[in-house]
Design a protein around this motif. Structure first.
Motif, short mmCIF file in Angstrom:
data_model
loop_
_atom_site.label_atom_id
_atom_site.label_comp_id
_atom_site.label_asym_id
_atom_site.label_seq_id
_atom_site.Cartn_x
_atom_site.Cartn_y
_atom_site.Cartn_z
N ASP A 107 0.85 -1.19 0.00
CA ASP A 107 0.00 0.00 0.00
C ASP A 107 0.89 1.24 0.00
O ASP A 107 1.05 1.91 1.02
N ILE A 108 1.46 1.53 -1.16
CA ILE A 108 2.36 2.67 -1.27
C ILE A 108 1.62 3.97 -0.99
O ILE A 108 2.14 4.89 -0.36
N GLU A 113 1.07 8.88 2.29
CA GLU A 113 0.27 9.76 3.15
C GLU A 113 1.02 10.13 4.43
O GLU A 113 0.98 11.27 4.88
N PHE A 114 1.71 9.16 5.01
CA PHE A 114 2.41 9.40 6.27
C PHE A 114 3.59 10.35 6.12
O PHE A 114 4.11 10.85 7.11
N PHE A 129 -3.06 14.75 -3.41
CA PHE A 129 -1.72 14.38 -3.84
C PHE A 129 -1.74 13.31 -4.92
O PHE A 129 -2.74 12.62 -5.15
N ASP A 130 -0.61 13.21 -5.60
CA ASP A 130 -0.35 12.15 -6.56
C ASP A 130 1.11 11.76 -6.40
O ASP A 130 1.90 12.51 -5.81
N PHE A 131 1.49 10.61 -6.91
CA PHE A 131 2.89 10.19 -6.77
C PHE A 131 3.27 9.28 -7.93
O PHE A 131 2.41 8.71 -8.61
N ALA A 132 4.57 9.19 -8.14
CA ALA A 132 5.12 8.28 -9.16
C ALA A 132 6.28 7.53 -8.54
O ALA A 132 7.12 8.12 -7.86
N VAL A 133 6.32 6.22 -8.75
CA VAL A 133 7.43 5.40 -8.26
C VAL A 133 8.59 5.54 -9.24
O VAL A 133 8.46 5.21 -10.42
#
Length: 329
Positions: A107-108, A113-114, A129-133
């Motif tokens: 659960d990335i 979030e943390f 938010f958004d994110f990319a690995v």
């Protein structure tokens, strides 16, 4: 109230994971671009812009929502727009990179979030938010490397309200700098680059690695700063670019984890190919590359758009926004 990702606002139906118009708002214009598939190729289907009344949008903030709604309604009717891919201004966004332990692999999103409150001045309840690995650690125990984009929820809602008032349906938002990068950096190029994009009333300076923006800065420009084709603000631009590159080099205290020097400076936006601007940027000591805004779309040997090269430089953000569907394919 928990934080929300961009896709909580815009859950994307499968049938929409295809070319759809990109739409970008600048202080002076609203621009749109749409691509279409022709056989095995993607070509430019249509493009256009609508001039915004002075003071409608200032430094990424909507000052006159009714005037903006009117302009967007006109654009919608001219191009029969409905579902659109949009861009949020850099001035309202926060970018950071973090590492997620292998324990967070399942659960990335929750793990990201943390990290938000320790990296941006927003509570989780205020953040979208958004994110990319960027790196998954391979088969070993190395952590995931993640690039995170965060925007205050009230900013997202302010843009969403105006689009909906104009009877437009956004289903994807991209940060402005990331949209530029999607257009001007080859999608499979993991190298480090500095990117400068000249907007109508500002200049964006970015450091990019693995197609993700790691650091960015914005320099405001006066209303007539670009009228003469002279660049008295180039000294400030060089100074700001040096700061951004310096932040990039010093993002980690661990000397072994320092990043490399940008391979080149990619220049896009208005006057991107102006010799005087290129000369003014030589103190940065980086090889200069004028952007090819079509390199992730089509080869000019296969398709020649009727948008001039000079105009196309200014369309880089909206080209990147229109290309965002490709990350889902």
């Amino acid at each position: 109230m928990p934080s929300r990702s961009f896709f909580d606002f815009f859950p994307t139906p499968k049938f929409l994971e295809m070319p759809s118009p990109g739409l970008v708002l600048e202080d002076t214009h609203a621009r749109c671009v749409e691509f279409q598939h022709v056989g095995d190729h993607i070509v430019l289907k249509r493009y256009g812009e609508e001039t915004l009344p002075e003071g409608t949008l200032v430094s990424g903030e909507i000052k006159k929502p009714q005037e903006l709604t009117t302009a967007l309604t006109s654009l919608r009717k001219r191009f029969d727009l409905h579902y659109i891919r949009c861009v949020l201004p850099d001035e309202k966004a926060y970018l950071f990179q973090t590492k997620i332990s292998r324990a967070g692999e399942r659960d990335i999103r929750t793990a990201v979030e943390f990290t938000i409150e320790e990296n941006v001045p927003l509570s989780l309840s205020e953040a979208v938010f958004d994110f990319a690995v960027l790196r998954d650690g391979g088969e070993g125990r190395e952590p995931f490397e993640v690039a995170v984009s965060v925007v205050p929820e009230h900013v997202v809602r302010s843009f969403l309200d105006v689009y909906r008032s104009a009877e437009l349906s956004p289903f994807h938002f991209e940060i402005e700098s990331q949209a530029v990068v999607k257009a001007v950096v080859a999608h499979d190029d993991p190298a480090v680059y500095a990117v400068i994009h000249i907007f109508s009333r500002k200049v964006g300076v970015y450091v990019v690695r693995k197609n993700a923006v790691h650091f960015s800065a914005t320099i405001p420009l006066s209303a007539n700063a670009l009228e003469s084709g002279e660049f008295p603000w180039a000294g400030e631009l060089v100074s700001e670019a040096r700061k951004v590159i310096s932040y990039w080099h010093n993002e980690n205290e661990d000397e072994s984890d320092r990043r490399g020097q940008p391979q080149a400076l990619i220049l896009s936006g208005k006057f991107a190919d102006h010799p005087a601007l290129a000369a003014a940027l030589t103190p940065l000591g980086l090889p200069l590359k004028v952007a090819d805004v079509w390199e992730n779309v089509f080869s000019l040997e296969q398709f020649v758009p009727d948008l001039s090269r000079e105009e196309a430089f200014e369309y880089a953000p909206v080209i990147g926004a229109a290309l965002s569907y490709r990350s889902h394919l």
